[in-house]
Design a protein around this motif. Structure first.
Motif, PDB file in Angstrom:
ATOM      1  N   ARG A  83      -4.913   8.562   3.739  1.00  0.00           N
ATOM      2  CA  ARG A  83      -3.660   7.870   3.425  1.00  0.00           C
ATOM      3  C   ARG A  83      -2.740   7.843   4.651  1.00  0.00           C
ATOM      4  O   ARG A  83      -2.067   6.846   4.920  1.00  0.00           O
ATOM      5  CB  ARG A  83      -2.954   8.556   2.251  1.00  0.00           C
ATOM      6  CG  ARG A  83      -3.519   8.216   0.904  1.00  0.00           C
ATOM      7  CD  ARG A  83      -3.153   6.816   0.457  1.00  0.00           C
ATOM      8  NE  ARG A  83      -1.711   6.658   0.218  1.00  0.00           N
ATOM      9  CZ  ARG A  83      -1.147   5.507  -0.118  1.00  0.00           C
ATOM     10  NH1 ARG A  83      -1.873   4.410  -0.223  1.00  0.00           N
ATOM     11  NH2 ARG A  83       0.153   5.436  -0.317  1.00  0.00           N
ATOM     12  N   SER A  92      -8.266   2.684   3.726  1.00  0.00           N
ATOM     13  CA  SER A  92      -7.955   2.489   2.303  1.00  0.00           C
ATOM     14  C   SER A  92      -9.202   2.670   1.449  1.00  0.00           C
ATOM     15  O   SER A  92      -9.159   3.313   0.388  1.00  0.00           O
ATOM     16  CB  SER A  92      -7.355   1.094   2.083  1.00  0.00           C
ATOM     17  OG  SER A  92      -6.095   0.983   2.704  1.00  0.00           O
ATOM     18  N   ALA A 106      -4.152   5.263   7.003  1.00  0.00           N
ATOM     19  CA  ALA A 106      -3.918   3.926   6.445  1.00  0.00           C
ATOM     20  C   ALA A 106      -2.483   3.486   6.729  1.00  0.00           C
ATOM     21  O   ALA A 106      -2.232   2.319   7.084  1.00  0.00           O
ATOM     22  CB  ALA A 106      -4.193   3.913   4.944  1.00  0.00           C
ATOM     23  N   SER A 123      -6.922   1.981  -4.634  1.00  0.00           N
ATOM     24  CA  SER A 123      -7.250   1.926  -3.204  1.00  0.00           C
ATOM     25  C   SER A 123      -8.332   0.885  -2.909  1.00  0.00           C
ATOM     26  O   SER A 123      -8.331   0.267  -1.839  1.00  0.00           O
ATOM     27  CB  SER A 123      -7.712   3.304  -2.716  1.00  0.00           C
ATOM     28  OG  SER A 123      -6.660   4.235  -2.770  1.00  0.00           O
ATOM     29  N   LEU A 164      -6.550  -2.327  -2.667  1.00  0.00           N
ATOM     30  CA  LEU A 164      -5.792  -2.343  -1.418  1.00  0.00           C
ATOM     31  C   LEU A 164      -6.696  -2.654  -0.230  1.00  0.00           C
ATOM     32  O   LEU A 164      -6.327  -3.426   0.670  1.00  0.00           O
ATOM     33  CB  LEU A 164      -5.112  -0.988  -1.223  1.00  0.00           C
ATOM     34  CG  LEU A 164      -4.018  -0.900  -0.162  1.00  0.00           C
ATOM     35  CD1 LEU A 164      -2.894  -1.861  -0.473  1.00  0.00           C
ATOM     36  CD2 LEU A 164      -3.501   0.526  -0.057  1.00  0.00           C
ATOM     37  N   SER A 165      -7.905  -2.085  -0.222  1.00  0.00           N
ATOM     38  CA  SER A 165      -8.831  -2.362   0.876  1.00  0.00           C
ATOM     39  C   SER A 165      -9.309  -3.815   0.845  1.00  0.00           C
ATOM     40  O   SER A 165      -9.460  -4.440   1.902  1.00  0.00           O
ATOM     41  CB  SER A 165     -10.027  -1.406   0.808  1.00  0.00           C
ATOM     42  OG  SER A 165     -10.837  -1.664  -0.321  1.00  0.00           O
ATOM     43  N   TYR A 224       1.470   8.564   3.783  1.00  0.00           N
ATOM     44  CA  TYR A 224       1.391   7.143   4.157  1.00  0.00           C
ATOM     45  C   TYR A 224       2.670   6.723   4.884  1.00  0.00           C
ATOM     46  O   TYR A 224       2.619   6.049   5.921  1.00  0.00           O
ATOM     47  CB  TYR A 224       1.192   6.307   2.903  1.00  0.00           C
ATOM     48  CG  TYR A 224       0.890   4.840   3.154  1.00  0.00           C
ATOM     49  CD1 TYR A 224      -0.420   4.369   3.135  1.00  0.00           C
ATOM     50  CD2 TYR A 224       1.909   3.926   3.390  1.00  0.00           C
ATOM     51  CE1 TYR A 224      -0.695   3.027   3.345  1.00  0.00           C
ATOM     52  CE2 TYR A 224       1.647   2.583   3.599  1.00  0.00           C
ATOM     53  CZ  TYR A 224       0.341   2.143   3.573  1.00  0.00           C
ATOM     54  OH  TYR A 224       0.064   0.811   3.790  1.00  0.00           O
ATOM     55  N   PHE A 280      -6.521  -0.235   8.708  1.00  0.00           N
ATOM     56  CA  PHE A 280      -5.879  -0.099   7.401  1.00  0.00           C
ATOM     57  C   PHE A 280      -6.891  -0.264   6.274  1.00  0.00           C
ATOM     58  O   PHE A 280      -6.915   0.520   5.311  1.00  0.00           O
ATOM     59  CB  PHE A 280      -4.773  -1.153   7.297  1.00  0.00           C
ATOM     60  CG  PHE A 280      -4.207  -1.324   5.924  1.00  0.00           C
ATOM     61  CD1 PHE A 280      -3.236  -0.472   5.438  1.00  0.00           C
ATOM     62  CD2 PHE A 280      -4.621  -2.362   5.107  1.00  0.00           C
ATOM     63  CE1 PHE A 280      -2.690  -0.634   4.170  1.00  0.00           C
ATOM     64  CE2 PHE A 280      -4.098  -2.547   3.836  1.00  0.00           C
ATOM     65  CZ  PHE A 280      -3.132  -1.675   3.373  1.00  0.00           C
ATOM     66  N   SER A 281      -7.764  -1.249   6.379  1.00  0.00           N
ATOM     67  CA  SER A 281      -8.742  -1.523   5.323  1.00  0.00           C
ATOM     68  C   SER A 281      -9.796  -0.431   5.236  1.00  0.00           C
ATOM     69  O   SER A 281     -10.179  -0.009   4.140  1.00  0.00           O
ATOM     70  CB  SER A 281      -9.407  -2.880   5.585  1.00  0.00           C
ATOM     71  OG  SER A 281      -8.439  -3.902   5.734  1.00  0.00           O
ATOM     72  N   GLY A 341       0.797  -1.226   0.000  1.00  0.00           N
ATOM     73  CA  GLY A 341       0.000   0.000   0.000  1.00  0.00           C
ATOM     74  C   GLY A 341       0.822   1.265   0.000  1.00  0.00           C
ATOM     75  O   GLY A 341       0.320   2.336  -0.378  1.00  0.00           O
TER      76      GLY A 341
END
Length: 621
Positions: A238, A222, A241, A301, A304-305, A187, A218-219, A158
């Motif tokens: 960000r 994101s 995250a 993103s 990423l999630s 980030y 984090f999820s 990420g």
């Protein structure tokens, strides 16, 4: 737990509580060991009186025969008590109060004094106790390691996938690409600040809780980036995250140290490090293809999630606690419930969270080490430069492969595989050095010499510098085939991994019980560099040209090579003058002021039993 185990625990408690009423222990039983740290943590006056009263009773120090028969178990007992002693909230001054003792309540008198609390502290049942992570079946260790390797990969992945979306974000929100690049920098700033929460939380509440919470946060953040309606929401989300994503980077290496012993831990930590450093170089080409497609930048993103929610689900459902002190808390809880003996407890349950100590151990001490310890300062500067270049490459490679060779963003991202190959070669090289290192360790009676780590750092520095020159002077001309600058990544990747792996190991070996603070200071500085370097990279490469910008960076890399050489020759002398390294300082020699030296000495007394090499600093890597 079986009934006979409960009976044995109760019998041991009764023997320790009333030693004069029972005959001496049988020779095959293990005496409990009182360490200096466990004695120092008994802060109440009542407990001190009890210890004085029992001083003339049965000795509870292990005999030489016990030490010979059960070294693993006795080492673990000492390790758990040392961990409890060194954990935030368990220092000698924790929770001191000058207020008068409050009334007991409800008209009751104070109850009579209890026996020594050490008699009710649970321990592991022998060196082969299946509750201990190092005794888990290999299959269980492997799927746990694979699950956490994926969790770590998600966080590092990420950090750089957003770099492929920078131009598209700038166009959508009407800002320059430098402003949009703040999404990468924020980030990485989250990486710098996150461990100040996750590392102490993993020592207080165990490994599982912060990992589950970290991946959930984090999820969520994101997916918040993916649906953001303005740039400020993108940047703020960000950052958070990265803050939550820093959790596996701070905790997973500690889980590996819980599960694997000296023979296998080096392999596990090396593979973990490769997941950390390969992630940022795998993401750009994936992000590039996504941005080029009909999906658009927001799906960098979204994906990423999705990866984060998968890691969260795996950790929530299948991850089991590995931190030994917290495992003992669960064991003590079961014993209390089934025996109705409320006095049974684990050493970790005596800890109280103290904000002042939390601030001192997790911010002030790392900063003192960072700015006043020459070893930590210079190595951190070196590693900060390298870490900054890692994220600067996210801008430099597009200059060469998109600007000179006119690749699409997705195809240009594939050129990072040269760096990944170099990192894999470095990881294999470090693994092949393990037999050599173990032989030297055995020949030195198991005592590690930190400087043994530095030849790899020196070789990595030379390779990294050469890779920078190779990249710059082969990448600025279109008539030079694109494979030539791509292959330069083998040297830069090899150097990057070699330096990071062995430099972190050097800090661990050099500072032992203060390794967590040394690495925390190191992490802070290099994360700040990782956040800042991408912001000026475009101006540098445009203004100086690819070849001269790379030459400047290569010259700085060469200028930093003498740092590990200096420590290889004079490191033992520098450590001898340190107020924090375990080597005793010479008479009258102080690097810190009196206040810092006094604090260091008090901290040493609080952690009088040093952690074995199996535990001592890997939790912070």
């Amino acid at each position: 737990m079986a009934l006979n185990e409960v009976d044995r625990e109760l019998e041991a408690a009764e023997r320790d509580a009333s030693p004069n009423m029972f005959p001496p222990r049988r020779s095959e039983e293990i005496e409990r060991v009182i360490s200096a740290s466990s004695v120092s943590t008994s802060s109440s006056e009542a407990t001190r009186r009890i210890q004085a009263r029992n001083a003339g009773g049965m000795s509870r120090i292990a005999t030489q025969n016990d030490l010979e028969r059960h070294p693993t178990e006795l080492s673990r007992i000492q390790t758990q008590r040392s961990i409890a002693s060194a954990t935030v909230g368990r220092g000698p001054k924790s929770r001191e109060s000058r207020k008068p003792l409050p009334a007991f309540g409800a008209g009751k008198e104070y109850p009579p004094l209890l026996p020594d609390q050490e008699a009710y502290v649970v321990e592991f049942d022998g060196p082969d106790d299946p509750l201990h992570g190092q005794n888990w079946p290999l299959k269980r260790k492997l799927y746990t390691a694979a699950m956490l390797g994926y969790t770590t990969f998600c966080a590092s992945f990420g950090s750089s996938i957003f770099s492929a979306a920078v131009n598209a974000v700038g166009v959508e929100f009407g800002v320059s690409s430098e402003v949009a690049l703040l999404g990468v920098s924020f980030y990485v700033l989250g990486f710098a600040t996150g461990p100040t929460l996750w590392a102490p939380l993993s020592e207080l509440k165990g490994r599982r809780l912060p990992l589950v919470v970290g991946m959930l946060g984090f999820s969520i953040f994101s997916i918040s980036v993916a649906v953001a309606k303005d740039l400020q929401t993108v940047l703020i989300c960000r950052f958070f995250a990265g803050f939550f994503g820093a959790c596996p980077l701070a905790v997973v290496a500690a889980v590996f140290s819980d599960m694997f012993d000296n023979r296998t831990r080096g392999v596990a930590i090396t593979i973990f490090s490769m997941a950390v450093f390969c992630g940022p170089f795998l993401a750009p080409f994936i992000g590039g293809f996504i941005v080029e497609s009909y999906l658009g930048w927001r799906w960098t993103s979204y994906i990423l999630s999705f990866m984060g929610f998968l890691a969260f689900g795996l950790d929530l459902l299948f991850l089991e606690e590995t931190y030994p002190p917290v495992i003992l808390i669960a064991k003590a809880s079961e014993l209390r419930r089934r025996t109705l003996n409320w006095g049974i407890h684990a050493k970790q349950e005596e800890i109280e969270i103290d904000f002042r100590e939390l601030l001192s151990k997790n911010f002030l001490r790392p900063m003192r080490l960072l700015f006043f310890e020459p070893i930590v300062t210079l190595l951190s500067v070196y590693m900060a430069f390298l870490y900054g270049l890692l994220y600067l490459f996210l801008t430099a490679y597009p200059f060469v492969f998109q600007g000179v060779h006119h690749f699409t963003p997705g195809i240009a991202g594939l050129t990072f595989f040269g760096v990944i190959l170099g990192q894999v070669i470095a990881g294999i090289t470090v693994l092949l050095q393990q037999p050599w290192y173990q032989r030297k360790l055995k020949a030195n009676n198991g005592v590690p010499i930190p400087e043994w780590r530095l030849p790899s750092v020196i070789a990595g520095g030379v390779a990294f510098s050469a890779g920078l020159f190779w990249f710059g002077w082969s990448g600025y001309r279109a008539d030079v085939h694109w494979i030539v600058p791509t292959l330069s990544g083998i040297l830069t990747g090899f150097g990057l991994m070699s330096i990071f792996l062995q430099a972190l190991n050097y800090l661990v070996d050099a500072y032992l019980m203060f390794a967590a603070s040394a690495i925390a200071g190191n992490t802070f500085l290099r994360s700040v560099a990782g956040a800042g370097f991408p912001l000026f990279s475009k101006y540098m490469f445009e203004g100086m040209g690819i070849q001269w910008a790379s030459t400047l960076l290569g010259c700085v890399a060469i200028a930093l090579i003498p740092i590990p050489v200096l420590f290889y020759i004079y490191g033992h002398r520098i450590r001898a003058r340190s107020a924090y390294a375990p080597t005793p300082p010479p008479m009258g020699a102080q690097i810190f002021g009196d206040e810092d030296a006094d604090e260091s000495e008090k901290e040493r007394e609080a952690a009088a039993v040093p952690l074995p090499q199996t535990q001592r600093g890997l939790e912070a890597v």
